[in-house]
Design a protein around this motif. Structure first.
Motif, PDB file in Angstrom:
ATOM      1  N   THR A 117      -5.143   1.864   1.992  1.00 21.22           N
ATOM      2  CA  THR A 117      -5.895   1.766   3.242  1.00 21.22           C
ATOM      3  C   THR A 117      -6.593   3.083   3.550  1.00 21.22           C
ATOM      4  O   THR A 117      -7.747   3.104   3.988  1.00 21.22           O
ATOM      5  CB  THR A 117      -4.940   1.399   4.400  1.00 21.22           C
ATOM      6  N   LEU A 118      -5.912   4.182   3.296  1.00 20.94           N
ATOM      7  CA  LEU A 118      -6.480   5.498   3.583  1.00 20.94           C
ATOM      8  C   LEU A 118      -7.676   5.799   2.686  1.00 20.94           C
ATOM      9  O   LEU A 118      -8.721   6.253   3.161  1.00 20.94           O
ATOM     10  CB  LEU A 118      -5.393   6.562   3.394  1.00 20.94           C
ATOM     11  N   PHE A 119      -7.547   5.522   1.382  1.00 25.07           N
ATOM     12  CA  PHE A 119      -8.617   5.845   0.439  1.00 25.07           C
ATOM     13  C   PHE A 119      -9.785   4.877   0.562  1.00 25.07           C
ATOM     14  O   PHE A 119     -10.941   5.300   0.628  1.00 25.07           O
ATOM     15  CB  PHE A 119      -8.067   5.833  -0.991  1.00 25.07           C
ATOM     16  N   LEU A 131     -10.038  -5.390  -0.932  1.00 24.10           N
ATOM     17  CA  LEU A 131     -10.101  -5.373  -2.395  1.00 24.10           C
ATOM     18  C   LEU A 131      -9.055  -4.423  -2.974  1.00 24.10           C
ATOM     19  O   LEU A 131      -8.420  -4.733  -3.993  1.00 24.10           O
ATOM     20  CB  LEU A 131     -11.508  -4.953  -2.847  1.00 24.10           C
ATOM     21  N   ALA A 132      -8.879  -3.260  -2.332  1.00 23.93           N
ATOM     22  CA  ALA A 132      -7.860  -2.322  -2.810  1.00 23.93           C
ATOM     23  C   ALA A 132      -6.463  -2.908  -2.653  1.00 23.93           C
ATOM     24  O   ALA A 132      -5.617  -2.776  -3.547  1.00 23.93           O
ATOM     25  CB  ALA A 132      -7.977  -1.003  -2.049  1.00 23.93           C
ATOM     26  N   HIS A 133      -6.201  -3.558  -1.528  1.00 28.15           N
ATOM     27  CA  HIS A 133      -4.905  -4.203  -1.331  1.00 28.15           C
ATOM     28  C   HIS A 133      -4.687  -5.311  -2.355  1.00 28.15           C
ATOM     29  O   HIS A 133      -3.571  -5.520  -2.834  1.00 28.15           O
ATOM     30  CB  HIS A 133      -4.819  -4.782   0.083  1.00 28.15           C
ATOM     31  N   THR A 164      -4.467   0.582  10.345  1.00 23.71           N
ATOM     32  CA  THR A 164      -3.433  -0.442  10.307  1.00 23.71           C
ATOM     33  C   THR A 164      -2.129   0.176  10.794  1.00 23.71           C
ATOM     34  O   THR A 164      -2.050   1.381  11.042  1.00 23.71           O
ATOM     35  CB  THR A 164      -3.256  -0.995   8.887  1.00 23.71           C
ATOM     36  N   PHE A 165      -1.106  -0.639  10.904  1.00 26.10           N
ATOM     37  CA  PHE A 165       0.179  -0.113  11.358  1.00 26.10           C
ATOM     38  C   PHE A 165       0.763   0.884  10.368  1.00 26.10           C
ATOM     39  O   PHE A 165       1.485   1.803  10.760  1.00 26.10           O
ATOM     40  CB  PHE A 165       1.162  -1.256  11.592  1.00 26.10           C
ATOM     41  N   ALA A 166       0.470   0.699   9.074  1.00 26.19           N
ATOM     42  CA  ALA A 166       1.004   1.635   8.088  1.00 26.19           C
ATOM     43  C   ALA A 166       0.413   3.029   8.282  1.00 26.19           C
ATOM     44  O   ALA A 166       1.143   4.031   8.321  1.00 26.19           O
ATOM     45  CB  ALA A 166       0.709   1.127   6.676  1.00 26.19           C
ATOM     46  N   THR A 167      -0.913   3.121   8.415  1.00 25.58           N
ATOM     47  CA  THR A 167      -1.545   4.427   8.611  1.00 25.58           C
ATOM     48  C   THR A 167      -1.175   5.012   9.969  1.00 25.58           C
ATOM     49  O   THR A 167      -0.961   6.222  10.102  1.00 25.58           O
ATOM     50  CB  THR A 167      -3.068   4.315   8.494  1.00 25.58           C
ATOM     51  N   LEU A 218     -13.750  -2.479   5.790  1.00 29.15           N
ATOM     52  CA  LEU A 218     -12.755  -3.545   5.745  1.00 29.15           C
ATOM     53  C   LEU A 218     -12.714  -4.233   4.386  1.00 29.15           C
ATOM     54  O   LEU A 218     -11.630  -4.471   3.838  1.00 29.15           O
ATOM     55  CB  LEU A 218     -13.045  -4.570   6.846  1.00 29.15           C
ATOM     56  N   VAL A 219     -13.877  -4.550   3.829  1.00 29.23           N
ATOM     57  CA  VAL A 219     -13.911  -5.249   2.534  1.00 29.23           C
ATOM     58  C   VAL A 219     -13.312  -4.400   1.416  1.00 29.23           C
ATOM     59  O   VAL A 219     -12.487  -4.888   0.639  1.00 29.23           O
ATOM     60  CB  VAL A 219     -15.352  -5.691   2.199  1.00 29.23           C
TER      61      VAL A 219
END
Length: 383
Positions: free
Chosen positions: A333-335, A263-265, A343-346, A258-259
Motif C-alpha cells: 500500500t505504501l509503495f 494490483l500490488a495487493h 488504509t488501516f494497515a498504514t 487506488l488501482v
C-alpha cells in the motif's frame, strides 16, 4: 493463522479414514496415527506456505516499526529507509542492502532445511518405536496448552486495546484509568469509517479478483499444479520485490493511486488464494461434472451450478484469507499508493510510532475486526 488455515485445508483433502482405521487396529491412538501417517503429507503439501511464512518473518518491516521503533533497526527497516530517502544516491545503497536481504533469506531457507532434516531423523526414530501413547498424550496436552495460551494472549491484546480506546487520564502507578469515556470514538467515528471503507473496498476487490483469476485458470487449463512463478512475491522479501515493482509502474506510466494498490495487493493475495483452492479443486469428484455434461449442460453451466457449490467451503475460506491478507498489507500500500492511499494497515503503523495510544488502540481494534468478520462470514457461508 495463515499456516493454520493452510493445514486445515490440506488436512481436509488428505484425510484417509481407511489408513487411520488400519493404524488404530495396530494399537495407535487417533492423534498418534494422524501425526505419524498424515502429518508428513500435510507438511509436504504445505511446503511452499511454510517457506512463505519464513520469508515473511525475515523480511517483515511493519512489526519492527511498531514493536521496536527506537531499537537498533533490522535490515528490512534499513532497506526501507534507504529506498525512501530523498537523496537518490542513497537508493543505490538501498538496492545493495535489498540484495543482502535476499541473500539472508536464502541463508534462512538453508537453516530451515537443516533443521527440518534433523527433525526428520528424530521423527524416524519415533516411528520405529511403535505406539507411544504416553508421549502422544503429552504432545496433545502441550498443543492444547500452547493453543490456549495463544488465544489468551490474543484476547488480552484486544482487551488492552479496548481499555486504551476508552481510557481517560491514566497516570502512573494507577492500575486503571480514573475515568472511562467514548469521546475518542465519537470524534474519530467518521474518519474510522472512511478508512474502514477504503480498506474493505481494496480487500474485497483484491480477494474477488484473485479468486476469479484462480478459478478461471483452473477451469480453462485443466491443471492443478501451481506454477512456481506464482510464489515469487511470497518467496522474495517484500521490500526488495516492491521496489522493483514501483520502478516498473513508473516506467509504464502508472501513477500511484487506488488501482496500483489493488494490483500490488493482487500479487500477494493471488498465491494464497491459489494454494487454498487448488488442492480442493484437484480432489473434486469429476463424476459430478461428467453426469451434468451427459444431461446436456455446457461447461460453464457445469462450472457455475455443479463445481462452485461443491467447493463452497474452500472458496469461502480462500476469499476470507485473501481479504485478511490484503487488510494487513503495509508495504504494498505504501509503495503502490505513494502515500496517497490510507488504509488501516498504514494508519496503524503510523499511529503506533506516535504518542496517541488511544487513537492507535481504536485503529487497532477495527483493523483486527475486519479479518475476523471475514473469517466468521466464510465459516457461515461455507456450511
Amino acid at each position: 493463522p495463515f499456516l493454520v488455515a493452510v493445514l486445515v485445508a490440506v488436512a481436509r483433502d488428505v484425510e484417509d479414514r481407511r489408513t487411520l482405521a488400519l493404524a488404530q487396529s495396530l494399537g495407535y491412538g487417533d492423534i498418534e496415527a494422524r501425526l505419524k501417517l498424515l502429518a508428513p503429507q500435510w507438511l509436504a503439501r504445505a511446503k511452499l506456505a511454510i517457506i512463505a511464512v519464513l520469508v515473511y518473518g525475515i523480511g517483515n518491516v511493519e512489526l519492527a516499526l511498531v514493536l521496536g521503533p527506537t531499537a537498533p533497526p533490522l535490515l528490512p527497516v534499513v532497506v526501507l529507509d534507504l529506498l525512501s530517502h530523498p537523496d537518490l544516491t542513497k537508493r543505490l545503497d538501498g538496492a545493495a542492502a535489498a540484495l543482502l536481504l535476499v541473500a539472508l533469506t536464502g541463508l534462512g531457507y538453508v537453516t530451515y532445511r537443516v533443521g527440518a532434516s534433523l527433525a526428520g531423523r528424530a521423527f524416524e526414530a519415533w516411528l520405529a518405536q511403535g505406539p507411544t501413547p504416553d508421549l502422544t498424550t503429552w504432545l496433545a496436552r502441550t498443543g492444547d496448552l500452547a493453543t490456549t495460551l495463544l488465544l489468551a494472549f490474543l484476547a488480552l491484546t484486544i482487551a488492552v486495546l479496548s481499555l486504551w480506546s476508552v481510557a481517560g487520564p491514566w497516570r502512573f502507578p494507577d492500575p486503571l484509568p480514573t475515568i472511562f469515556h467514548l469521546d475518542l470514538w465519537r470524534r474519530r467515528a467518521f474518519v474510522l469509517l472512511v478508512h474502514a471503507g477504503t480498506t474493505a473496498l481494496i480487500a474485497g476487490t483484491t480477494a474477488l479478483l484473485a479468486l476469479a483469476v484462480v478459478l478461471l485458470w483452473l477451469e480453462t487449463t485443466g491443471r492443478t499444479a501451481l506454477p512456481v512463478w506464482l510464489w515469487l512475491p511470497l518467496v522474495a522479501p517484500q521490500i526488495a520485490f516492491l521496489f522493483g515493482l514501483q520502478v516498473l509502474m513508473l516506467v509504464i506510466g502508472l501513477d500511484p493511486g487506488l488501482v496500483p494498490v489493488i494490483l500490488a495487493h493482487l500479487l500477494f493475495v493471488l498465491p494464497y488464494t491459489a494454494f487454498l483452492v487448488a488442492d480442493s479443486w484437484a480432489n473434486l469428484d469429476c463424476r459430478y461434472a461428467t453426469m451434468a455434461r451427459s444431461l446436456g449442460h455446457g461447461p460453464w453451466t457445469t462450472f457455475w451450478k455443479i463445481k462452485l457449490p461443491l467447493l463452497k467451503a474452500p472458496l469461502a475460506l480462500a476469499l476470507a484469507v485473501g481479504m485478511s491478507v490484503s487488510v494487513a498489507l503495509y508495504l504494498p500500500t505504501l509503495f503502490a499508493g505513494g502515500g496517497r492511499i490510507t488504509t488501516f494497515a498504514t494508519e496503524a503503523v503510523t499511529l503506533a510510532q506516535g504518542g496517541d495510544r488511544r487513537l492507535a488502540s481504536a485503529t487497532g481494534i477495527v483493523l483486527a475486526l475486519l479479518p475476523l468478520l471475514a473469517l466468521l462470514a466464510a465459516r457461515r457461508l461455507g456450511r
